[in-house]
Scaffold this motif. Structure first.
Motif, PDB file in Angstrom:
ATOM      1  N   UNK A  63      -0.057   4.528   4.689  1.00 58.40           N
ATOM      2  CA  UNK A  63       0.644   5.131   3.654  1.00 58.40           C
ATOM      3  C   UNK A  63       0.119   3.863   2.383  1.00 58.40           C
ATOM      4  N   UNK A  64       0.182   5.040   1.025  1.00 57.86           N
ATOM      5  CA  UNK A  64       0.016   4.605  -0.217  1.00 57.86           C
ATOM      6  C   UNK A  64       0.717   4.862  -1.098  1.00 57.86           C
ATOM      7  N   UNK A  65       2.383   4.677  -1.827  1.00 57.49           N
ATOM      8  CA  UNK A  65       2.803   5.494  -2.433  1.00 57.49           C
ATOM      9  C   UNK A  65       2.879   5.292  -3.807  1.00 57.49           C
ATOM     10  N   UNK A 116       0.996  14.896 -13.250  1.00 49.65           N
ATOM     11  CA  UNK A 116       1.164  13.948 -14.078  1.00 49.65           C
ATOM     12  C   UNK A 116       1.435  12.966 -14.360  1.00 49.65           C
ATOM     13  N   UNK A 117       1.032  12.204 -15.437  1.00 57.48           N
ATOM     14  CA  UNK A 117       1.582  10.873 -15.997  1.00 57.48           C
ATOM     15  C   UNK A 117       2.955  10.086 -15.839  1.00 57.48           C
ATOM     16  N   UNK A 118       3.191   9.592 -15.452  1.00 61.53           N
ATOM     17  CA  UNK A 118       4.498   9.247 -14.753  1.00 61.53           C
ATOM     18  C   UNK A 118       5.460   9.304 -13.485  1.00 61.53           C
ATOM     19  N   UNK A 119       4.473  10.475 -12.458  1.00 62.76           N
ATOM     20  CA  UNK A 119       5.008  11.255 -11.127  1.00 62.76           C
ATOM     21  C   UNK A 119       4.208  10.299 -10.368  1.00 62.76           C
ATOM     22  N   UNK A 120       4.309  10.593  -9.001  1.00 63.31           N
ATOM     23  CA  UNK A 120       4.250   9.741  -7.910  1.00 63.31           C
ATOM     24  C   UNK A 120       3.861  10.273  -6.942  1.00 63.31           C
ATOM     25  N   UNK A 121       2.879  10.159  -5.773  1.00 67.45           N
ATOM     26  CA  UNK A 121       2.197  10.764  -4.752  1.00 67.45           C
ATOM     27  C   UNK A 121       2.188   9.885  -4.086  1.00 67.45           C
ATOM     28  N   UNK A 122       2.231   9.963  -2.492  1.00 66.60           N
ATOM     29  CA  UNK A 122       1.924   9.186  -1.374  1.00 66.60           C
ATOM     30  C   UNK A 122       0.773   9.559  -0.981  1.00 66.60           C
ATOM     31  N   UNK A 143      -8.539   9.840   5.133  1.00 69.02           N
ATOM     32  CA  UNK A 143      -7.306  10.232   3.997  1.00 69.02           C
ATOM     33  C   UNK A 143      -6.831  12.062   3.171  1.00 69.02           C
ATOM     34  N   UNK A 144      -5.917  11.751   2.420  1.00 67.91           N
ATOM     35  CA  UNK A 144      -4.623  12.543   2.857  1.00 67.91           C
ATOM     36  C   UNK A 144      -3.840  12.157   1.437  1.00 67.91           C
ATOM     37  N   UNK A 145      -3.856  13.500   0.762  1.00 64.92           N
ATOM     38  CA  UNK A 145      -2.195  13.389  -0.032  1.00 64.92           C
ATOM     39  C   UNK A 145      -2.725  13.459  -1.884  1.00 64.92           C
ATOM     40  N   UNK A 196       2.338   1.019   3.268  1.00 68.74           N
ATOM     41  CA  UNK A 196       2.991   1.064   4.719  1.00 68.74           C
ATOM     42  C   UNK A 196       2.320   1.279   5.559  1.00 68.74           C
ATOM     43  N   UNK A 197       2.992   1.162   6.506  1.00 72.51           N
ATOM     44  CA  UNK A 197       2.305   1.711   7.941  1.00 72.51           C
ATOM     45  C   UNK A 197       2.847   1.608   8.798  1.00 72.51           C
ATOM     46  N   UNK A 198       2.655   2.857  10.090  1.00 71.03           N
ATOM     47  CA  UNK A 198       2.890   3.145  11.504  1.00 71.03           C
ATOM     48  C   UNK A 198       1.978   3.514  12.567  1.00 71.03           C
ATOM     49  N   UNK A 199       2.034   2.185  12.741  1.00 69.09           N
ATOM     50  CA  UNK A 199       0.806   2.010  14.165  1.00 69.09           C
ATOM     51  C   UNK A 199       1.312   2.442  15.327  1.00 69.09           C
TER      52      UNK A 199
END
Length: 124
Positions: free
Chosen positions: A80-82, A13-19, A6-8, A71-74
């Protein structure tokens, strides 16, 4: 054997995003279902999201529905987890899981391989 990395993760901060990403290697030809779980300090590991081989079937925990997207890229053997609209819930370690089952799985025992986890800390 299958290895998951895993990575990412990180501090956000609260309200932010990560992938988050999870790359699978090794004997991946018979890996179908993949999922994400998370674990907070002192708590049990809990289901977050899962996806089947084609990506046509996905599932989410009620607590993340509408904010997380799996989502996934086979071709890249990667899932991935957005994560959007992060809540100030402290620190969780997100684990990637892979299994031989054909459909999505919700329970730990339904997966055969696990990554080491990536830490996500949400500050308020």
């Amino acid at each position: 054997q299958v290895q998951l990395v895993e990575s990412g993760g990180g501090l956000v901060q609260a309200g932010g995003s990560l992938r988050l990403s999870c790359a699978a290697s090794g004997r991946t030809s018979n890996i179908y279902a993949m999922g994400w779980f998370r674990q907070a300090p002192g708590k049990d590991r809990e289901f977050v999201s899962a996806i089947n081989w084609s990506g046509g079937s996905t599932s989410y925990a009620d607590s993340v529905q509408g904010r997380f997207t799996i989502s996934r890229d086979n071709g890249k053997n990667t899932v991935y987890l957005q994560i959007n609209s992060l809540k100030p819930e402290g620190t969780d370690v997100y684990y990637c899981a892979a299994g031989h089952r054909s459909g999505v799985g919700y329970m730990n025992f339904e997966y055969d391989y696990w990554g080491q986890g990536t830490q996500v800390t949400v500050s308020s």
